[in-house]
Design a protein around this motif. Structure first.
Motif, mmCIF file in Angstrom:
data_model
loop_
_atom_site.group_PDB
_atom_site.id
_atom_site.type_symbol
_atom_site.label_atom_id
_atom_site.label_comp_id
_atom_site.label_asym_id
_atom_site.label_seq_id
_atom_site.Cartn_x
_atom_site.Cartn_y
_atom_site.Cartn_z
ATOM 1 N N LEU A 78 11.779 -21.770 -32.148
ATOM 2 C CA LEU A 78 12.584 -22.473 -31.136
ATOM 3 C C LEU A 78 11.893 -22.595 -29.773
ATOM 4 O O LEU A 78 11.925 -23.668 -29.161
ATOM 5 C CB LEU A 78 13.947 -21.799 -30.991
ATOM 6 C CG LEU A 78 14.857 -21.905 -32.218
ATOM 7 C CD1 LEU A 78 16.155 -21.134 -31.986
ATOM 8 C CD2 LEU A 78 15.164 -23.372 -32.521
ATOM 9 N N PRO A 79 11.271 -21.518 -29.228
ATOM 10 C CA PRO A 79 10.585 -21.690 -27.933
ATOM 11 C C PRO A 79 9.478 -22.738 -27.980
ATOM 12 O O PRO A 79 9.326 -23.523 -27.039
ATOM 13 C CB PRO A 79 10.000 -20.293 -27.660
ATOM 14 C CG PRO A 79 10.848 -19.363 -28.438
ATOM 15 C CD PRO A 79 11.255 -20.114 -29.670
ATOM 16 N N VAL A 96 9.617 -26.192 -25.726
ATOM 17 C CA VAL A 96 8.568 -26.552 -24.763
ATOM 18 C C VAL A 96 7.967 -27.919 -25.096
ATOM 19 O O VAL A 96 7.809 -28.780 -24.218
ATOM 20 C CB VAL A 96 7.462 -25.474 -24.739
ATOM 21 C CG1 VAL A 96 6.251 -25.968 -23.958
ATOM 22 C CG2 VAL A 96 7.991 -24.188 -24.136
ATOM 23 N N ILE A 97 7.668 -28.138 -26.379
ATOM 24 C CA ILE A 97 7.045 -29.408 -26.791
ATOM 25 C C ILE A 97 7.955 -30.590 -26.475
ATOM 26 O O ILE A 97 7.534 -31.584 -25.876
ATOM 27 C CB ILE A 97 6.710 -29.378 -28.298
ATOM 28 C CG1 ILE A 97 5.593 -28.357 -28.563
ATOM 29 C CG2 ILE A 97 6.284 -30.761 -28.788
ATOM 30 C CD1 ILE A 97 5.376 -28.056 -30.041
ATOM 31 N N VAL A 98 9.217 -30.491 -26.846
ATOM 32 C CA VAL A 98 10.170 -31.590 -26.646
ATOM 33 C C VAL A 98 10.462 -31.797 -25.162
ATOM 34 O O VAL A 98 10.439 -32.925 -24.655
ATOM 35 C CB VAL A 98 11.482 -31.333 -27.424
ATOM 36 C CG1 VAL A 98 12.530 -32.385 -27.064
ATOM 37 C CG2 VAL A 98 11.219 -31.340 -28.930
ATOM 38 N N THR A 99 10.730 -30.708 -24.448
ATOM 39 C CA THR A 99 11.123 -30.816 -23.041
ATOM 40 C C THR A 99 10.009 -31.376 -22.176
ATOM 41 O O THR A 99 10.235 -32.274 -21.361
ATOM 42 C CB THR A 99 11.549 -29.437 -22.497
ATOM 43 O OG1 THR A 99 12.575 -28.909 -23.323
ATOM 44 C CG2 THR A 99 12.058 -29.555 -21.068
ATOM 45 N N VAL A 100 8.806 -30.843 -22.345
ATOM 46 C CA VAL A 100 7.686 -31.303 -21.517
ATOM 47 C C VAL A 100 7.426 -32.788 -21.729
ATOM 48 O O VAL A 100 7.271 -33.554 -20.768
ATOM 49 C CB VAL A 100 6.411 -30.485 -21.832
ATOM 50 C CG1 VAL A 100 5.177 -31.151 -21.230
ATOM 51 C CG2 VAL A 100 6.541 -29.074 -21.295
ATOM 52 N N ASN A 101 7.391 -33.224 -22.980
ATOM 53 C CA ASN A 101 7.099 -34.631 -23.252
ATOM 54 C C ASN A 101 8.245 -35.549 -22.866
ATOM 55 O O ASN A 101 8.011 -36.648 -22.355
ATOM 56 C CB ASN A 101 6.750 -34.805 -24.742
ATOM 57 C CG ASN A 101 5.367 -34.285 -25.078
ATOM 58 O OD1 ASN A 101 4.366 -34.911 -24.769
ATOM 59 N ND2 ASN A 101 5.296 -33.110 -25.689
ATOM 60 N N TYR A 102 9.474 -35.086 -23.074
ATOM 61 C CA TYR A 102 10.631 -35.913 -22.681
ATOM 62 C C TYR A 102 10.671 -36.072 -21.168
ATOM 63 O O TYR A 102 10.846 -37.181 -20.657
ATOM 64 C CB TYR A 102 11.922 -35.271 -23.185
ATOM 65 C CG TYR A 102 13.170 -35.996 -22.729
ATOM 66 C CD1 TYR A 102 13.546 -37.205 -23.313
ATOM 67 C CD2 TYR A 102 13.957 -35.490 -21.698
ATOM 68 C CE1 TYR A 102 14.680 -37.890 -22.892
ATOM 69 C CE2 TYR A 102 15.092 -36.165 -21.260
ATOM 70 C CZ TYR A 102 15.447 -37.361 -21.858
ATOM 71 O OH TYR A 102 16.565 -38.033 -21.420
ATOM 72 N N TYR A 103 10.494 -34.960 -20.440
ATOM 73 C CA TYR A 103 10.511 -35.029 -18.974
ATOM 74 C C TYR A 103 9.384 -35.917 -18.455
ATOM 75 O O TYR A 103 9.587 -36.745 -17.553
ATOM 76 C CB TYR A 103 10.376 -33.624 -18.383
ATOM 77 C CG TYR A 103 10.417 -33.615 -16.870
ATOM 78 C CD1 TYR A 103 11.621 -33.610 -16.183
ATOM 79 C CD2 TYR A 103 9.232 -33.638 -16.128
ATOM 80 C CE1 TYR A 103 11.656 -33.622 -14.799
ATOM 81 C CE2 TYR A 103 9.259 -33.651 -14.746
ATOM 82 C CZ TYR A 103 10.468 -33.638 -14.086
ATOM 83 O OH TYR A 103 10.504 -33.659 -12.715
ATOM 84 N N SER A 104 8.197 -35.755 -19.029
ATOM 85 C CA SER A 104 7.048 -36.565 -18.622
ATOM 86 C C SER A 104 7.323 -38.052 -18.827
ATOM 87 O O SER A 104 7.031 -38.876 -17.961
ATOM 88 C CB SER A 104 5.820 -36.139 -19.432
ATOM 89 O OG SER A 104 4.776 -37.070 -19.296
ATOM 90 N N MET A 105 7.928 -38.393 -19.965
ATOM 91 C CA MET A 105 8.199 -39.795 -20.271
ATOM 92 C C MET A 105 9.258 -40.373 -19.338
ATOM 93 O O MET A 105 9.094 -41.481 -18.803
ATOM 94 C CB MET A 105 8.656 -39.936 -21.721
ATOM 95 C CG MET A 105 8.870 -41.382 -22.158
ATOM 96 S SD MET A 105 9.245 -41.506 -23.918
ATOM 97 C CE MET A 105 10.812 -40.642 -24.008
#
Length: 615
Positions: free
Chosen positions: A440-441, A445-454
Motif C-alpha cells: 500500500l505505501p 506514493v506512485i499514484v499520488t506523486v504522478n496524479y499531483y504532478s499531472m
C-alpha cells in the motif's frame, strides 16, 4: 534574430531619452555590426509605426508573421503597413546577402567608421575592444521620421586575448555593466539573450512598478520574467517550457535569476548590501559623462579590456560571479544572501519570447551545463545551506536545492532503471507482494506523486500528452545530462579538466525544424548520451520479452507474478516511455534516426548486462 530582439527593445513603451540598448557581441563579428547598423536605420520607421498603431509584439519578424495569419486585420491592408513591411524585407534581404557572402563589401564599409575596427590581424579570440555608439540619444538629430527622439543604440565587443581567460557569459556581462555605467548609467538594467525578443511593450513599466513600490519595492533587487518560447510544439516534445518551476519560490523571498528576461537594480548587481531604511533613487534620464561620441567610445574601451578586472572584486563581490557554469543562478543567490528579495512576474501577455532547443541533443547538453553548474554551487562555500544560513528563509534554501541536487539524483534513477529489470530476469522480487500490507505505501506514493504532478501541469496550461513528454524528458535528462554533469564537476574539482561553456545552438536546419514541428524526436548524432538511453531502452525491452515468455511457459505460477507485479509494471512503463527510442533505432529512415553504430553498441551492452546477471 539578433536585430529583431534589438528592435523590439528599442520600441518599448518607455521614454526613449531614458532608454539605451546595448548589443554585446562576444563573437566579434563585423556581420553582426552591419546588421545592427541596418537596424539603427530601420528603427527610425519601425518605432513610430509601433507607437502609432500600438503594435504587439514589437519584433518585426514576429509581428509580420502573426499578422499574416490574421486575414481580417484591417491594418494589414493599409499603405503604412505595406510600406513598413517592404522596408523590413529589403533590410532582411541586405543582411542575408551579406551573410551568404560571408563578408562586408567595401561600399558598405564606407558607410560607417566602425568597420575600421575589424583589421586583418585580429580574430574572434584575439582582438581589441570595440565600442560604437550607433545612435546617440543626446543628439538632437537622433530622431525618427516623425521627429521624435530615438533611444541610444550601442555596440560592444570586449577585448579578448589568448593569454587571458574571458570568463564566458559572466565576463561579457560584467564588461557591459561597466561600459554602460560610463555611457548611460541607468539605474535599472535589463538583460536578455540574443533570441529573447520583447513580446510586451509594457514590460519595463511593469518591472518598475515593483522596484519603485513605496512599501515593499525598496527590498527588491531584481524582477524575473519567465522564459517563454515561440515555437513550442503543441505537446512540448522536449519539455522546454518549465511551467511549474518558479512560482513556488515567490513567497519565500523570490525566485532564482535565470540569466535572461531579468530587471536588476544596477547597484545590487554591483555588490550593494541591503540595509533597513535603504531608499532607491531612480535616475531621471542619464548621468552621462560630458564629451563627444568619439571621446565616450574611447573612454569606455578601457573598461572592457582584459586587464581591467585584475586586482578588483569583479567576478567575486561585484557583477556576475566567475567560476561557475550557471553564473546567473550563483549571482542571484549571492544577491539574496546580501538581504535582497526578488520577484517572479508572469503577466497575461508574456514579457519575452525566445527559441527553445529543437533537438534532443541540444536539450540534453543544455541541461548538462545547468546540472553541472548547480552541483558546483552545492559543493562550494556559496551553497544556500552554508552561505545562506541566517540570510535566507529555509523554504528558499530548500527551493534552490530542487535544482542543486539535479546531478546527484542521477544515481537514484539509474539504480531504479537498471536493478529491477535485471533482477526480474531471475524472478527475484524487490518489492512487496500485491497481497502484502507493505504494498500500500508503494502504491500510494506512485499514484499520488504522478496524479499531483499531472494535475499541477494541467493547471499550468499543459496537455496530458505534454505531461507524458515531460516525464520522458526528465527520465532522459536524469540518466544522461545529470550523470555527465556530475562526472564533469567531480573531474574539475580534482583538477582533471578545466571549465567550459556549452553554447545552446540558436539556428536549426530545415529538415530538423520540420521533424520538430511534427513532434518527431531527433537522434541523428552518435552522442554518448544516446548510447546510454538506447542501452537502458534495450535492457527494459529484453526484460519485458522475458516476462512474456515466462507468462506463457508451463512453469508460470500466479503467486510469482504477484510478487513481481511492481517490477513488471515499472519495466512496462519504461518500455512505453522509450517508444520513440525504439522507433528511431529500428523503424525510421530519416536523418534524425538513431545512428546504426549507437544501435549496435546499445544492443550489445544490454545483452552483456543481461548475460552477466542471468543465472
Amino acid at each position: 534574430m539578433v536585430i529583431n530582439t534589438v528592435l523590439s527593445l528599442m520600441a518599448c513603451n518607455y521614454p526613449p531619452e531614458k532608454l539605451t540598448v546595448y548589443l554585446s557581441d562576444d563573437g566579434w563579428s563585423d556581420l553582426t555590426f552591419y546588421a545592427l547598423l541596418e537596424a539603427s536605420h530601420f528603427s527610425k520607421h519601425w518605432i513610430p509605426f509601433c507607437k502609432k498603431f500600438s503594435i504587439e509584439p514589437r519584433s518585426p519578424a514576429a509581428y509580420f508573421s502573426s499578422i499574416t495569419n490574421s486575414v481580417d486585420d484591417h491594418l494589414s491592408k493599409s499603405k503604412k503597413f505595406l510600406s513598413i513591411k517592404k522596408l523590413f524585407e529589403e533590410m532582411e534581404h541586405r543582411i542575408n546577402t551579406a551573410m551568404k557572402l560571408g563578408r562586408i563589401s567595401n561600399e558598405i564599409k564606407a558607410q560607417h567608421k566602425g568597420f575600421s575596427e575589424w583589421d586583418s590581424g585580429s580574430s574572434p579570440r584575439d582582438h581589441q575592444t570595440i565600442v560604437q555608439i550607433l545612435i546617440d540619444g543626446r543628439d538632437q538629430e537622433a530622431i525618427d521620421i516623425e521627429g521624435s527622439q530615438l533611444p541610444s543604440l550601442i555596440y560592444l565587443s570586449r577585448e579578448k586575448r589568448p593569454e587571458h581567460h574571458h570568463n564566458f557569459k559572466a565576463g561579457a556581462m560584467n564588461s557591459l555593466i561597466r561600459v554602460s555605467a560610463n555611457i548611460s548609467n541607468g539605474s535599472v538594467i535589463l538583460n536578455v539573450d540574443c533570441d529573447m525578443y520583447s513580446n510586451n511593450s509594457e514590460s519595463v513599466r511593469d518591472a518598475l512598478c515593483f522596484l519603485m513600490d513605496e512599501k515593499e519595492g525598496q527590498e527588491i533587487a531584481f524582477v524575473q520574467y519567465p522564459q517563454c518560447f515561440i515555437n513550442i510544439t503543441k505537446n512540448d516534445i522536449y519539455a522546454s517550457s518549465l511551467r511549474v518551476e518558479f512560482p513556488g519560490l515567490d513567497g519565500y523571498g523570490g525566485p532564482l535569476y535565470v540569466g535572461t528576461g531579468c530587471f536588476h537594480r544596477r547597484e545590487t548587481l554591483c555588490g550593494k548590501k541591503y540595509m533597513k531604511g535603504y531608499k532607491f533613487e531612480f535616475i531621471e534620464g542619464f548621468k552621462r559623462k560630458e564629451g563627444s561620441v568619439s571621446e565616450l567610445e574611447e573612454s569606455s574601451k578601457f573598461l572592457a579590456n582584459c586587464v581591467y578586472e585584475k586586482g578588483t572584486q569583479w567576478g567575486n563581490e561585484m557583477g556576475l560571479k566567475y567560476g561557475c557554469a550557471v553564473e546567473d543562478v550563483i549571482t542571484g543567490l549571492a544577491i539574496q544572501c546580501r538581504g535582497w528579495k526578488s520577484v517572479f512576474f508572469n503577466p497575461t501577455r508574456q514579457g519575452f519570447m525566445g527559441l527553445p532547443p529543437t533537438t534532443l541533443s541540444q536539450t540534453l547538453v543544455q541541461h548538462k551545463r545547468w546540472a553541472e553548474g548547480d552541483l558546483q554551487i552545492l559543493l562550494s562555500k556559496h551553497g544556500p545551506l552554508i552561505h545562506g544560513f541566517g540570510k535566507m528563509k529555509l523554504g528558499q534554501q530548500m527551493g534552490y536545492h530542487v535544482y542543486l541536487l539535479w546531478a546527484p539524483s542521477c544515481f537514484v534513477f539509474l539504480y531504479y532503471l537498471v536493478v529491477p529489470p535485471l533482477y526480474l530476469l531471475n524472478g527475484v522480487s524487490l518489492f512487496p507482494k500485491v497481497s502484502s500490507p507493505w504494498f500500500l505505501p508503494f502504491a500510494y506514493v506512485i499514484v499520488t506523486v504522478n496524479y499531483y504532478s499531472m494535475v499541477e501541469f494541467l493547471q499550468c496550461g499543459g496537455t496530458i500528452l505534454a505531461w507524458w513528454n515531460e516525464q520522458r524528458i526528465w527520465l532522459f535528462k536524469r540518466t544522461t545530462s545529470y550523470l555527465f554533469g556530475f562526472i564533469d564537476t567531480i573531474f574539475k574539482l580534482v583538477g582533471f579538466s578545466k571549465s567550459a561553456f556549452d553554447i545552446t545552438v540558436k539556428v536549426t536546419e530545415l529538415d530538423v525544424s520540420q521533424r520538430y514541428e511534427q513532434e518527431i524526436m531527433e537522434f541523428g548524432s552518435p552522442s554518448p548520451m544516446f548510447t546510454i538511453l538506447a542501452t537502458l531502452a534495450m535492457l527494459h525491452i529484453f526484460s519485458l520479452i522475458w516476462v512474456f515468455k515466462w507468462l506463457f511457459s508451463s512453469s508460470f505460477k500466479g503467486l510469482a507474478l504477484e510478487a513481481l507485479f511492481l517490477q513488471v509494471v515499472m519495466v512496462s512503463v519504461m518500455v512505453l516511455i522509450n517508444l520513440p527510442v525504439y522507433h528511431s533505432m529500428f523503424f525510421r529512415k530519416d536523418k534524425g534516426r538513431m545512428p546504426a553504430s549507437v544501435t549496435i553498441k546499445a544492443t550489445l551492452f544490454a545483452l552483456l548486462l543481461c548475460a552477466m546477471f542471468y543465472y
